[in-house]
Design an enzyme around this catalytic site. Structure first.
Site, PDB file in Angstrom:
ATOM      1  N   CYS A   1      26.150  47.612  41.880  1.00 54.66           N
ATOM      2  CA  CYS A   1      26.123  47.300  43.310  1.00 54.66           C
ATOM      3  C   CYS A   1      24.681  47.263  43.831  1.00 54.66           C
ATOM      4  CB  CYS A   1      26.928  48.344  44.076  1.00 54.66           C
ATOM      5  SG  CYS A   1      26.761  48.206  45.868  1.00 54.66           S
TER       6      CYS A   1
ATOM      7  N   CYS B   1      23.866  50.114  46.287  1.00 54.77           N
ATOM      8  CA  CYS B   1      23.647  51.402  45.622  1.00 54.77           C
ATOM      9  C   CYS B   1      22.253  51.435  44.999  1.00 54.77           C
ATOM     10  CB  CYS B   1      24.708  51.628  44.544  1.00 54.77           C
ATOM     11  SG  CYS B   1      26.405  51.722  45.162  1.00 54.77           S
TER      12      CYS B   1
END
Length: 457
Positions: A377, A380
């Site tokens: 991600c 993230c």
């Protein structure tokens, strides 16, 4: 002289024309890190004059129920010769290191009036500038969903005036929109995802538009969405939509800025003094419909401003559905293993059993802060440095800093038991309390996280 024609219900017709504005001023050959195609003159080349004919049409045609004024961009040439079949995979390899201007020039040369630029009202205005610089006729279309920001509509008007063009607007079917809104309300996408609304307001109008073309040009870049756009080529046979001839392989998709970074696109726009959407000045990077677009904070990825309540890898509206890899699993994650993140020695890696035990504890000896994440991600990844710094700062303070990988097989569990909505989700487990508290903000810097932790620990 302004010219206009019609847009048929089956798509943007290939007979569409409007005024051509061809500059005779030579442009600089290199802008920042964008290498531009050197051209001695941008006047219409003799070869183009020989095989093109411009047929004047009434500037204000008589209207009826089956036609609207065509907002075709430039005078589109009537090609008197058929473009030969190309191996576009091989062509993509040849153009891999070409500049956006070279790619744009090749696209317009090959497809003439049967190609158009898809303009969203954001920084993809660079595509129009590149087309203008080639000196060739070009067309531009845009999808008016009925939910765009007022600033975007004003931007459309500014672009038309700046280039002396008319944009071909495509609209959703009013009966379909009415049915969706009456049955599910104006904001159903916040509850069950954006795909249905996008399908009605964007995908189907785009499909109608593309049925009148043999190729289209998009502003996709690899760095826009690492989850879905990291491997887009500069030219490809469209894997989703069909074109004028119908069927698979009947439409070619060009992505001239695929290999260009967003910062370089902006350097180009500033250098060429191109008008831009005023929303960019207020923190908006990726711009779509008003309810589904918002400004992003420094350090956040641009796509985090789109459909922020959904997972990072679902952030395609359907216009570029072919970007989603066929080898992705049901959760959208790519199969290849990616390197883990949050690697500070002060970050505790929790297993499924470990976080289940943490949830069950009613009287903890110390508070915990846990990030639910997926290493692929981009959002993230963007907070990795600040979270590692937080862990190092809190080492020995009595607060445990941990991570739990919540994608793949753990995703359903995390949704049901850990309040996972999208990645990353941050939870604080206070001392002497069984219920975790979800961090509500997207400010994921060290100071913001520390402040929240002090309030609830």
């Amino acid at each position: 002289m302004a010219m206009a024609a019609t847009v048929s219900s089956s798509g943007i017709t290939s007979s569409a024309f409007s005024r051509s504005v061809i500059s005779s001023e030579p442009k600089v050959s290199q802008i920042g890190s964008l290498k531009l195609l050197d051209r001695v003159s941008l006047t219409t080349p003799m070869s183009l004059k020989k095989r093109s004919s411009v047929k004047p049409l009434n500037a204000e045609p008589k209207r009826n129920d089956s036609m609207v004024p065509l907002a075709a961009t430039m005078v589109a040439q009537v090609a008197e010769e058929v473009v030969e079949a190309e191996d576009f995979a091989e062509l993509a390899k040849k153009l891999e290191n070409a500049s956006p201007l070279e790619i744009m020039d090749k696209a317009l040369e090959m497809f003439g009036n049967d190609i158009a630029i898809a303009f969203s009202g954001a920084e993809d205005v660079a595509l129009i500038e590149y087309a203008h610089l080639t000196g060739r006729p070009y067309r531009v279309f845009s999808l008016d969903t009925g939910r765009l920001n007022p600033e975007t509509y004003r931007f459309f008007d500014a672009v038309e005036k700046h280039y002396g063009i008319r944009i071909e607007y495509m609209f959703p079917d009013s009966v379909e929109v009415q049915g969706l809104v009456r049955s599910k309300g104006l904001f159903s996408f916040y509850e069950d995802g954006h795909q249905e609304c996008c399908r009605v307001r964007k995908v189907r109008p785009l499909r109608r538009a593309l049925k009148g073309l043999r190729a289209w040009i998009t502003g996709q870049r690899k760095d826009q969405s690492p989850g879905t756009r990291s491997e887009i080529p500069v030219v490809q046979v469209d894997p989703v939509f069909g074109g004028l001839d119908g069927g698979a392989g009947s439409l070619v998709k060009w992505n001239p800025v695929a290999n260009v970074e967003g910062s370089d696109v902006w350097s180009f726009l500033r250098t060429m003094d191109v008008p831009v959407n005023t929303l960019h000045a207020t923190g908006y990077v990726s711009i779509g419909c008003e309810p589904c677009t918002r400004a992003v904070l420094p350090g956040q990825h641009e796509r985090e401003g789109r459909w922020w309540w959904e997972d990072a890898k679902a952030k395609e509206c359907g216009l570029h559905k072919g970007n989603i890899k066929e080898n992705a699993n049901v959760n959208g994650e790519s199969k290849p293993v990616v390197e883990d993140i949050f690697k500070s020695e002060n970050v505790v890696a929790l297993s499924r059993q470990g976080i289940e035990n943490l949830v069950k504890l009613e009287n903890r000896k110390e508070p915990w802060i846990v990030v639910l994440y997926a290493p692929w991600c981009p959002f993230c990844q963007a907070m990795e440095a600040s979270y590692d710094e937080l862990a190092d700062k809190l080492a020995g303070s009595g607060v445990k800093v941990a991570k739990f990988r919540a994608d793949g097989e753990q995703k359903e569990f995390a949704k049901q038991e850990l309040q996972l909505g999208s990645f990353p989700t941050i939870l604080v487990f206070p001392k002497n309390s069984s219920r975790p508290i979800k961090y509500p903000s997207e400010k994921r810097d060290v100071d913001s996280l520390t402040s929240f932790l002090n309030l609830v620990r």
